[in-house]
Design an enzyme around this catalytic site. Structure first.
Site, mmCIF file in Angstrom:
data_model
loop_
_atom_site.group_PDB
_atom_site.id
_atom_site.type_symbol
_atom_site.label_atom_id
_atom_site.label_comp_id
_atom_site.label_asym_id
_atom_site.label_seq_id
_atom_site.Cartn_x
_atom_site.Cartn_y
_atom_site.Cartn_z
ATOM 1 N NE ARG A 1 35.116 40.380 40.298
ATOM 2 C CZ ARG A 1 36.276 40.160 39.679
ATOM 3 N NH1 ARG A 1 36.869 39.004 39.813
ATOM 4 N NH2 ARG A 1 36.828 41.086 38.937
ATOM 5 N NE ARG B 1 42.384 34.130 35.540
ATOM 6 C CZ ARG B 1 41.152 34.472 35.858
ATOM 7 N NH1 ARG B 1 40.496 33.760 36.748
ATOM 8 N NH2 ARG B 1 40.571 35.507 35.295
ATOM 9 C CG ASP C 1 43.663 43.705 42.111
ATOM 10 O OD1 ASP C 1 42.716 43.064 42.603
ATOM 11 O OD2 ASP C 1 43.601 44.242 40.975
ATOM 12 C CE LYS D 1 45.104 40.230 35.987
ATOM 13 N NZ LYS D 1 43.655 40.308 36.112
ATOM 14 C CG ASN D 2 43.726 44.038 35.961
ATOM 15 O OD1 ASN D 2 43.539 42.966 35.373
ATOM 16 N ND2 ASN D 2 43.639 44.149 37.279
ATOM 17 C CB CYS E 1 34.767 34.730 40.428
ATOM 18 S SG CYS E 1 35.471 36.173 41.198
HETATM 19 N N1 EPU Z 1 30.274 45.938 41.069
HETATM 20 C C1 EPU Z 1 28.907 45.914 41.065
HETATM 21 N N2 EPU Z 1 28.265 46.083 39.874
HETATM 22 C C2 EPU Z 1 28.939 46.253 38.704
HETATM 23 C C3 EPU Z 1 30.340 46.270 38.718
HETATM 24 C C4 EPU Z 1 30.993 46.107 39.925
HETATM 25 O O1 EPU Z 1 28.257 45.759 42.103
HETATM 26 O O2 EPU Z 1 28.291 46.409 37.655
HETATM 27 C C5 EPU Z 1 30.997 45.798 42.361
HETATM 28 C C6 EPU Z 1 31.886 44.565 42.422
HETATM 29 O O3 EPU Z 1 31.168 43.426 42.805
HETATM 30 C C7 EPU Z 1 32.919 44.985 43.440
HETATM 31 C C8 EPU Z 1 33.086 46.494 43.169
HETATM 32 O O4 EPU Z 1 31.898 46.874 42.491
HETATM 33 O O5 EPU Z 1 32.423 44.799 44.715
HETATM 34 C C9 EPU Z 1 34.283 46.878 42.334
HETATM 35 O O6 EPU Z 1 34.358 46.045 41.197
HETATM 36 P P1 EPU Z 1 34.989 46.522 39.816
HETATM 37 O O7 EPU Z 1 33.923 46.539 38.794
HETATM 38 O O8 EPU Z 1 35.783 47.761 40.002
HETATM 39 O O9 EPU Z 1 35.957 45.311 39.518
HETATM 40 P P2 EPU Z 1 36.286 44.739 38.098
HETATM 41 O O10 EPU Z 1 36.270 45.845 37.123
HETATM 42 O O11 EPU Z 1 35.488 43.526 37.839
HETATM 43 C C10 EPU Z 1 38.872 45.171 38.206
HETATM 44 C C11 EPU Z 1 40.111 44.350 38.110
HETATM 45 C C12 EPU Z 1 40.233 43.488 39.362
HETATM 46 C C13 EPU Z 1 40.302 44.426 40.565
HETATM 47 C C14 EPU Z 1 39.060 45.325 40.596
HETATM 48 C C15 EPU Z 1 39.101 46.361 41.700
HETATM 49 C C16 EPU Z 1 40.329 44.029 35.736
HETATM 50 C C17 EPU Z 1 40.286 43.117 34.569
HETATM 51 N N3 EPU Z 1 40.022 43.491 36.922
HETATM 52 O O12 EPU Z 1 37.788 44.252 38.307
HETATM 53 O O13 EPU Z 1 41.452 42.789 39.254
HETATM 54 O O14 EPU Z 1 40.346 43.688 41.762
HETATM 55 O O15 EPU Z 1 38.940 46.023 39.340
HETATM 56 O O16 EPU Z 1 40.211 47.162 41.582
HETATM 57 O O17 EPU Z 1 40.661 45.201 35.596
HETATM 58 C C18 EPU Z 1 42.956 41.025 39.685
HETATM 59 O O18 EPU Z 1 43.712 41.496 38.812
HETATM 60 O O19 EPU Z 1 43.325 40.119 40.480
HETATM 61 C C19 EPU Z 1 41.601 41.532 39.811
HETATM 62 C C20 EPU Z 1 40.633 40.857 40.420
#
Ligand code: EPU
Length: 417
Positions: free
Chosen positions: A122, A397, A305, A22-23, A117
């Site tokens: 996030r 999802r 995850d 998915k990701n 969320c």
């Molecule tokens: N963060 C910030 N600022 C930003 C971006 C992130 O503070 O601009 C923080 C977030 O709040 C969090 C940390 O940095 O505390 C890491 O977040 P990240 O941006 O890496 O998460 P994401 O890209 O939103 C993806 C996956 C998530 C997975 C996380 C961590 C996708 C679509 N989603 O989310 O997947 O948990 O990386 O590995 O790739 C899931 O599949 O259940 C899921 C939540």
């Protein structure tokens, strides 16, 4: 609303086939906005709801999408809308992945701010700061991010913290920027590598000093390509844990064992016997699982995850395990539901202390997010009696027909309306 009903207490055995990630599918689908030519994505997880959602968003923007089996064809030759509306973004935060490609190719994008969320605040500040470094003008009005640029320009940007979709957004944007971009402290999750592999096939010029520093030489245009999505390591890890928690013996097929090194290491520490093949992993659970301590960290360490699923497994280990969630501020929503099934878990800030082994007792429970639902399903598989999980739309999802795959392994599980 659908529910999942499980009659627990049966060890699982047999084989399960893992779907596309998915990701990885989400950023790869967003990447197809970078070219007017068609892109074919093989092994796309067609029945995963988030994949359907991002396709709907891209169709809203004007893309042509069609399926042939599990091959998704996308052609962004008639994009005439540049706004990702709140109603779509609120159902899936990864919608923010259209921001980079839209502003890079069309010079404009309006994307609803995702908001908080179930697992935490996030924010997307690093996505926005990175795009500003590339020359985009960003403003936030009425809950929307407005991004514009005549032409993005290569820049040097260091992510203050590791962000998966933030890295993907900036790599996608920089691939069409003028000149060279250097991105430091990038996420090195396999899904990031997969979207880079796709856009390289589309003509992007990307190299890395090491993988966390990427050098992107912007090109004037990208072209069509064919790409096969990598297997879903989180789905594979969830099935390994289903084997571990039920005292089972299963073969997890069509996966990448090297993407699961940290999770496999923990399960071995728990006493599971694991054999890695080229594209498969065999797991045999011991009579009694040993406890272990785990901390979630960016790849290649233990993934957030899989934290909720691992916690369910640790309720069956003989002794105390600690689980430290370091990525998200609020990713223990499953604890209250596991406690309703008689798990003995104490929370100290971001650390959960799991006291095992406690026989779990089937109950009616509520899924709160995707991975929390998976944790409750695992708990239900080992619980005595019947577990009914409500709000299973969360599980849809990210997992393709999880109940069918588990039934294939001998679980008594069904979807009820
Ligand atoms: N963060 C910030 N600022 C930003 C971006 C992130 O503070 O601009 C923080 C977030 O709040 C969090 C940390 O940095 O505390 C890491 O977040 P990240 O941006 O890496 O998460 P994401 O890209 O939103 C993806 C996956 C998530 C997975 C996380 C961590 C996708 C679509 N989603 O989310 O997947 O948990 O990386 O590995 O790739 C899931 O599949 O259940 C899921 C939540």
């Amino acid at each position: 609303m659908d529910k999942i009903r499980i009659n627990g207490g049966r060890p699982l055995s047999g084989e399960v086939l893992i779907s596309g990630a998915k990701n990885s599918a989400l950023p790869c689908i967003a990447a197809t906005l970078l070219t007017a030519e068609p892109v074919w994505l093989q092994n796309a997880p067609r029945r995963v709801r988030d994949v359907t959602t991002i396709i709907l968003l891209l169709e809203h923007l004007g893309i042509n999408a069609s399926w042939e089996g599990d091959v998704l064809r996308l052609e962004a030759d008639s994009i005439d809308e540049f706004e990702a509306p709140y109603d779509m973004v609120k159902t899936m935060r990864a919608s923010v992945l259209v921001l980079g490609p839209l502003v890079a190719r069309f010079g404009k994008a309006v994307v609803s701010l995702p908001g908080g969320c179930a697992i935490g605040a996030r924010p997307i500040d690093m996505h926005l700061k990175g795009l500003e470094a590339l020359g985009a003008t960003i403003s936030i009005e009425h809950g929307y991010v407005n991004a514009s640029a005549n032409k993005l320009r290569g820049a040097h940007y260091r992510f203050p913290n590791v962000t998966v979709t933030g890295t993907e957004n900036l790599v996608l944007a920089a691939s069409l920027a003028e000149g060279e971009t250097i991105l430091e402290n990038c996420a090195i999750e396999p899904e990031v590598g997969d979207v880079i592999a796709l856009i390289r096939k589309m003509g992007a010029k990307i190299t890395g000093d090491d993988k966390s520093t990427l050098r992107i030489q912007g090109v004037a245009a990208l072209h069509g390509a064919e790409h096969s999505i990598i297997p879903d390591r989180i789905e594979a890890g969830t099935f390994l844990m289903a084997g571990a928690i039920t005292g089972g013996k299963i073969a997890v097929k069509r996966c990448c064992p090297e993407h699961l090194t940290a999770a496999i290491g923990k399960l071995e520490e728990n006493g599971c016997r694991i054999e890695r093949g080229k594209n498969e992993i065999l797991i045999e659970s011991p009579e009694v699982l040993k406890p272990a301590d785990v901390e979630t960290q960016p790849y290649p360490l233990f993934p957030t995850d899989l934290q909720a699923q691992y916690m369910a497994v640790m309720t069956q280990a003989a002794g105390i395990s600690t689980i430290h969630e370091t990525i998200f501020e609020n990713r223990f929503m499953h604890v209250g539901e596991l406690q309703r099934m008689r798990a003995d878990i104490k929370i100290h800030g971001h650390i959960a202390e799991v006291h095992g082994r406690t026989p779990l007792s089937g109950a009616s429970v509520m899924a709160t997010d995707l991975r929390a639902s998976a944790s409750l399903i695992l708990a239900g598989l080992v619980a005595e009696g019947t577990t009914v999980i409500q709000r299973v739309y969360h599980i849809d999802r990210g997992y393709e027909r999880i109940e069918e795959k588990l039934r294939g392994l001998g679980a008594h599980i069904e979807r009820i309306s």
